[in-house]
Design a protein around this motif. Structure first.
Motif, short mmCIF file in Angstrom:
data_model
loop_
_atom_site.label_atom_id
_atom_site.label_comp_id
_atom_site.label_asym_id
_atom_site.label_seq_id
_atom_site.Cartn_x
_atom_site.Cartn_y
_atom_site.Cartn_z
N ASN A 268 0.82 -1.20 0.00
CA ASN A 268 0.00 0.00 0.00
C ASN A 268 0.86 1.26 0.00
O ASN A 268 0.45 2.30 -0.51
CB ASN A 268 -0.94 0.00 1.21
CG ASN A 268 -2.08 -0.99 1.05
OD1 ASN A 268 -2.16 -1.69 0.04
ND2 ASN A 268 -2.97 -1.05 2.02
N ASN B 249 -5.13 2.79 2.33
CA ASN B 249 -5.79 1.77 3.16
C ASN B 249 -7.29 2.03 3.24
O ASN B 249 -8.11 1.11 3.07
CB ASN B 249 -5.21 1.77 4.57
CG ASN B 249 -3.81 1.21 4.64
OD1 ASN B 249 -3.35 0.56 3.71
ND2 ASN B 249 -3.12 1.46 5.74
N ARG B 250 -7.68 3.28 3.50
CA ARG B 250 -9.10 3.62 3.64
C ARG B 250 -9.86 3.39 2.33
O ARG B 250 -10.97 2.84 2.35
CB ARG B 250 -9.25 5.09 4.09
CG ARG B 250 -8.86 5.34 5.54
CD ARG B 250 -9.38 6.68 6.02
NE ARG B 250 -8.77 7.78 5.27
CZ ARG B 250 -7.65 8.39 5.63
NH1 ARG B 250 -7.00 8.00 6.71
NH2 ARG B 250 -7.16 9.40 4.92
N TYR C 250 -8.95 -9.99 -1.43
CA TYR C 250 -7.53 -10.27 -1.18
C TYR C 250 -7.29 -11.77 -1.27
O TYR C 250 -8.14 -12.57 -0.88
CB TYR C 250 -7.10 -9.75 0.19
CG TYR C 250 -7.01 -8.24 0.26
CD1 TYR C 250 -5.83 -7.57 -0.07
CD2 TYR C 250 -8.10 -7.47 0.64
CE1 TYR C 250 -5.73 -6.19 -0.02
CE2 TYR C 250 -8.03 -6.08 0.70
CZ TYR C 250 -6.84 -5.46 0.37
OH TYR C 250 -6.76 -4.09 0.41
N GLN D 37 -10.25 -0.40 1.66
CA GLN D 37 -11.23 -1.01 2.56
C GLN D 37 -12.65 -0.68 2.15
O GLN D 37 -13.55 -1.52 2.22
CB GLN D 37 -10.97 -0.55 4.00
CG GLN D 37 -9.72 -1.15 4.64
CD GLN D 37 -9.75 -2.67 4.64
OE1 GLN D 37 -10.77 -3.29 4.98
NE2 GLN D 37 -8.62 -3.28 4.27
N LYS E 297 -13.42 -2.77 -0.85
CA LYS E 297 -13.62 -4.17 -0.44
C LYS E 297 -15.02 -4.35 0.15
O LYS E 297 -15.70 -5.34 -0.13
CB LYS E 297 -12.57 -4.57 0.60
CG LYS E 297 -12.70 -6.01 1.07
CD LYS E 297 -11.70 -6.34 2.16
CE LYS E 297 -11.90 -7.78 2.66
NZ LYS E 297 -10.98 -8.12 3.77
N ALA E 298 -15.47 -3.38 0.95
CA ALA E 298 -16.80 -3.45 1.53
C ALA E 298 -17.89 -3.43 0.46
O ALA E 298 -18.96 -4.03 0.63
CB ALA E 298 -17.01 -2.28 2.50
#
Length: 245
Positions: free
Chosen positions: A186, A201-202, A215, A205, A208-209
């Motif tokens: 990252n 990262n944010r 991953y 995520q 991904k949600a």
């Protein structure tokens, strides 16, 4: 037979992605004839920002990144070069000094071409001059497209376009999505978009949600590429040697 077919497809894709595919075979052979072959260890600087721009470099083996450092210590990575790519700047192209730093990401073998040899080739061969004009235009277009993604579509757009660029050069489609053959952290992704690891990262995520990515053994897998394309307003019109890392 399937492995042979996959290999041929990979080779053809590699030809489309490399930034020297506008050079004719004869002109590329002429460039190779004046190269001085040099080896570099991983982590070595090929040249520094501010050095005299008097050489071009042809990557034979390994990987090289081109980046610019800000006063606050952040790095913006502009290019990742792979074998058969040409990089560098020359005074005859309007550059007195290198505007970026080139650093090896692995042990590399590089062909070094002096400005005097390039001048001689350009003067003697009009088709070589035309090929170099096309190459220079390609590098300018690449930079413009990358800056467009960052400026118009923000960090989200820049990260989305980076994942698409990675997919073109290092992606393989599997049943569960697109897997990458390149291992970027990252922090590496943050340098590619001029951001921070925490911001990356944010964003990841959140995607991904939404089910757009997943991953596998810690590596990103693209599960919904249309979602990623929508973020950066991808029009699917850029050639592969522009839409690449």
């Amino acid at each position: 037979m399937e492995n042979v077919t996959d290999l041929k497809q990979q080779q053809e894709k590699r030809k489309q992605i490399m930034n020297t595919n506008m050079f004719s075979m004869q002109n590329m052979d002429a460039l190779k004839a004046v190269m001085n072959i040099v080896t570099f260890k991983k982590g070595a600087s090929v040249y520094w920002e501010g050095d005299k721009a008097d050489k071009l470099y042809y990557l034979i083996k390994g990987r090289v990144k081109l980046y610019k450092s800000a006063y606050d210590g952040k790095d913006l990575v502009l290019h990742y070069f792979t074998p058969n790519d040409l990089f560098g700047e020359l005074e005859c192209f309007g550059f007195e000094e290198y505007t970026f730093t080139a650093e090896t990401l692995s042990d590399c073998t590089i062909g070094v071409i002096s400005d005097k040899d390039v001048d001689a080739l350009l003067m003697a061969n009009p088709s070589m001059a035309l090929d170099f004009m096309r190459w220079t235009g390609l590098m300018i277009r690449y930079t413009q497209v990358k800056m467009r993604d960052l400026i118009f579509y923000g960090k989200n757009g820049a990260l989305a376009s980076t994942l698409l660029r990675m997919a073109h050069g290092y992606g393989k489609k599997e049943e569960d999505g697109i897997h990458y053959s390149i291992d970027l952290t990252n922090s590496d992704l943050a340098q590619l978009i001029g951001s921070t690891r925490e911001t990356v990262n944010r964003m990841l995520q959140a995607w991904k949600a939404d089910g757009a990515i997943g991953y596998y053994h810690g590596a990103i897998v693209i599960k919904n590429i249309d979602y990623i394309k929508a973020i950066c307003h991808c029009e699917d019109r850029c050639p592969l040697n522009v839409c690449r890392l």
